[in-house]
Design an enzyme around this catalytic site. Structure first.
Site, short mmCIF file in Angstrom:
data_model
loop_
_atom_site.label_atom_id
_atom_site.label_comp_id
_atom_site.label_asym_id
_atom_site.label_seq_id
_atom_site.Cartn_x
_atom_site.Cartn_y
_atom_site.Cartn_z
N GLN A 163 0.87 -1.33 0.06
CA GLN A 163 -0.11 -0.10 0.10
C GLN A 163 0.84 1.08 0.14
O GLN A 163 0.48 2.13 -0.76
CB GLN A 163 -0.85 -0.07 1.15
CG GLN A 163 -2.31 -0.59 1.12
CD GLN A 163 -3.24 -0.07 2.26
OE1 GLN A 163 -4.04 0.58 1.57
NE2 GLN A 163 -2.99 -0.38 3.57
N ILE A 164 1.91 1.40 1.06
CA ILE A 164 2.65 2.67 0.99
C ILE A 164 3.48 2.72 -0.34
O ILE A 164 3.36 3.86 -0.74
CB ILE A 164 3.72 2.52 2.23
CG1 ILE A 164 2.80 2.36 3.27
CG2 ILE A 164 4.45 3.63 2.09
CD1 ILE A 164 3.59 2.05 4.80
N GLY A 224 10.25 1.01 6.44
CA GLY A 224 9.86 -0.06 7.24
C GLY A 224 10.15 -0.37 8.43
O GLY A 224 11.37 0.16 9.05
N ASP A 250 5.24 11.53 11.71
CA ASP A 250 5.06 12.07 13.07
C ASP A 250 5.19 13.75 13.12
O ASP A 250 4.53 14.25 13.72
CB ASP A 250 6.05 11.36 14.33
CG ASP A 250 6.10 9.99 13.95
OD1 ASP A 250 5.11 9.26 14.12
OD2 ASP A 250 7.29 9.40 13.68
N ARG A 262 2.16 15.13 11.50
CA ARG A 262 0.91 14.73 12.49
C ARG A 262 1.14 15.99 13.40
O ARG A 262 -0.13 16.47 13.73
CB ARG A 262 1.21 13.40 13.05
CG ARG A 262 0.59 12.39 12.15
CD ARG A 262 1.27 10.92 12.61
NE ARG A 262 0.54 9.65 11.67
CZ ARG A 262 0.84 8.40 11.98
NH1 ARG A 262 1.72 8.22 12.85
NH2 ARG A 262 0.50 7.74 11.28
N HIS A 305 10.82 6.20 16.06
CA HIS A 305 9.61 6.06 15.41
C HIS A 305 8.72 5.05 16.07
O HIS A 305 8.48 4.12 15.78
CB HIS A 305 9.49 5.92 13.81
CG HIS A 305 8.30 5.79 13.44
ND1 HIS A 305 7.44 6.90 13.31
CD2 HIS A 305 7.70 4.76 12.60
CE1 HIS A 305 6.16 6.31 12.65
NE2 HIS A 305 6.47 5.08 12.12
#
Length: 336
Positions: free
Chosen positions: A15-16, A130, A160, A163, A188
């Site tokens: 997906q990514i 990943g 992050d 966000r 992370h």
């Protein structure tokens, strides 16, 4: 004619990866005048999916996409690359111990580190997406050493960072363009420290520090941090899928700024090898605030911490040291 950049995306059938490749191909990452050669790598059982992604990219008819190829082996994937997006990793499965996850990923990133050393350009720049991203980047850098300098390896904490920007903008009733200089310190993971002590918010034409703009210290030292730390899990709960779109966008932001540089007066968050700044152990892949110029990042110096921040940074440092040691032990135990 500008020579094309050769860009690798691993885990490209996922997906990514699927969300990343279009941004690379359409000029979002490297510019509308920079042709790219895209190399898509995934495991052999995903070869049909990869072929479908190649067909879609061809059908996009993008002027910046010089070529695209799908491969399932490391040698053709890593040969002559300029940039690597290392997205593919072993996800944590139900019942899997943390040490088992680390051991599985050590194998992947040791192998890819060796492939980078053997086949890639010595100037190759690497972002590891990943998870566990910081430790995976540490292992890849370790096994590429001697050919590719450690400073060319990084792990993604830009998601992050983004966000944190978004939460500050929402809280203050502003837009993303009005908020700058948040910092993600450390790993992370759930121990990361989203720090707004040095951030600013522009509201009603006036720029002020984030604490004054928000006016709620308890929020900034509690719910704000928890929201940023746990956002990925919340999205999985809501979507039943991971935050692929925002992760892909963040990876592309990370490489775009590494390629073009940061804006004057602004810094971004990148997990990079520590040079000992802020007492972080040398070589640990740790998220710092960085500025970038001419393709080279520099850790922002001279920032001060209160006791609250010191405690948060100590906790994420401890976790990263433990992860690093467990990963190195997994290398020894598996003799890989």
């Amino acid at each position: 004619m500008t020579a094309p950049l050769r860009v690798l995306v691993t885990g490209a059938a996922g997906q990514i990866g699927y969300s990343i490749v279009i941004r690379i191909a359409d000029g979002t990452v490297f510019g509308k005048d920079q042709p790219v050669q895209l190399v898509l790598l995934d495991v052999p059982q995903c070869s049909n999916v990869l072929e479908g992604v190649v067909f879609e990219l061809q059908d996009c008819a993008l002027p910046t996409l010089h070529s695209v190829e799908a491969v399932t082996e490391e040698k053709p994937a890593f040969t002559g690359i300029d940039y690597a997006f290392l997205v593919g990793a072993m996800p944590r499965r139900e019942g899997m111990e943390r040490k088992d996850l680390l051991a599985a990923n050590v194998k992947i990133f040791k192998s890819q580190g060796k492939a980078l050393a053997e086949y890639a350009k010595p100037t190759t720049k690497v972002i590891v997406v990943g998870n566990p991203a910081n430790t995976n980047a540490f292992i890849a850098a370790k096994y590429a050493a001697g050919k590719i300098p450690a400073k060319n390896f990084s792990a993604m904490t830009r998601l992050d960072h983004n966000r944190a920007l978004a939460q500050l903008a929402l809280k203050t009733g502003t837009t993303i363009g009005d908020v700058k200089n948040v910092i993600i310190w450390g790993n992370h993971s759930g121990t990361q420290f989203p720090d707004v002590t040095h951030a600013t918010v522009k509201k009603n034409g006036t720029e002020t520090d984030a604490y004054s703009a928000v006016g709620d210290n308890a929020f900034l030292q509690g719910p704000f941090i928890a929201t940023v730390q746990k956002r990925g899990g919340v999205i999985i709960e809501k979507r039943k899928l991971s935050s692929a779109m925002s992760a892909a966008k963040a990876a592309c932001d990370h490489i775009h700024d590494w390629h073009f540089g940061t804006k004057a007066g602004e810094h971004v968050s990148m997990a990079v090898p520590s040079d000992g700044s802020y007492g972080i152990p040398q070589g640990l892949i740790f998220s710092f605030p960085v500025t970038i110029e001419g393709g080279e990042w520099k850790i922002v110096q001279g920032l001060s911490f209160d006791d609250f921040a010191k405690g948060k940074i100590a906790a994420t440092t401890k976790e990263l040291e433990e992860e690093r040691d467990d990963a190195l032990k997994a290398c020894d135990d598996a003799n890989i």
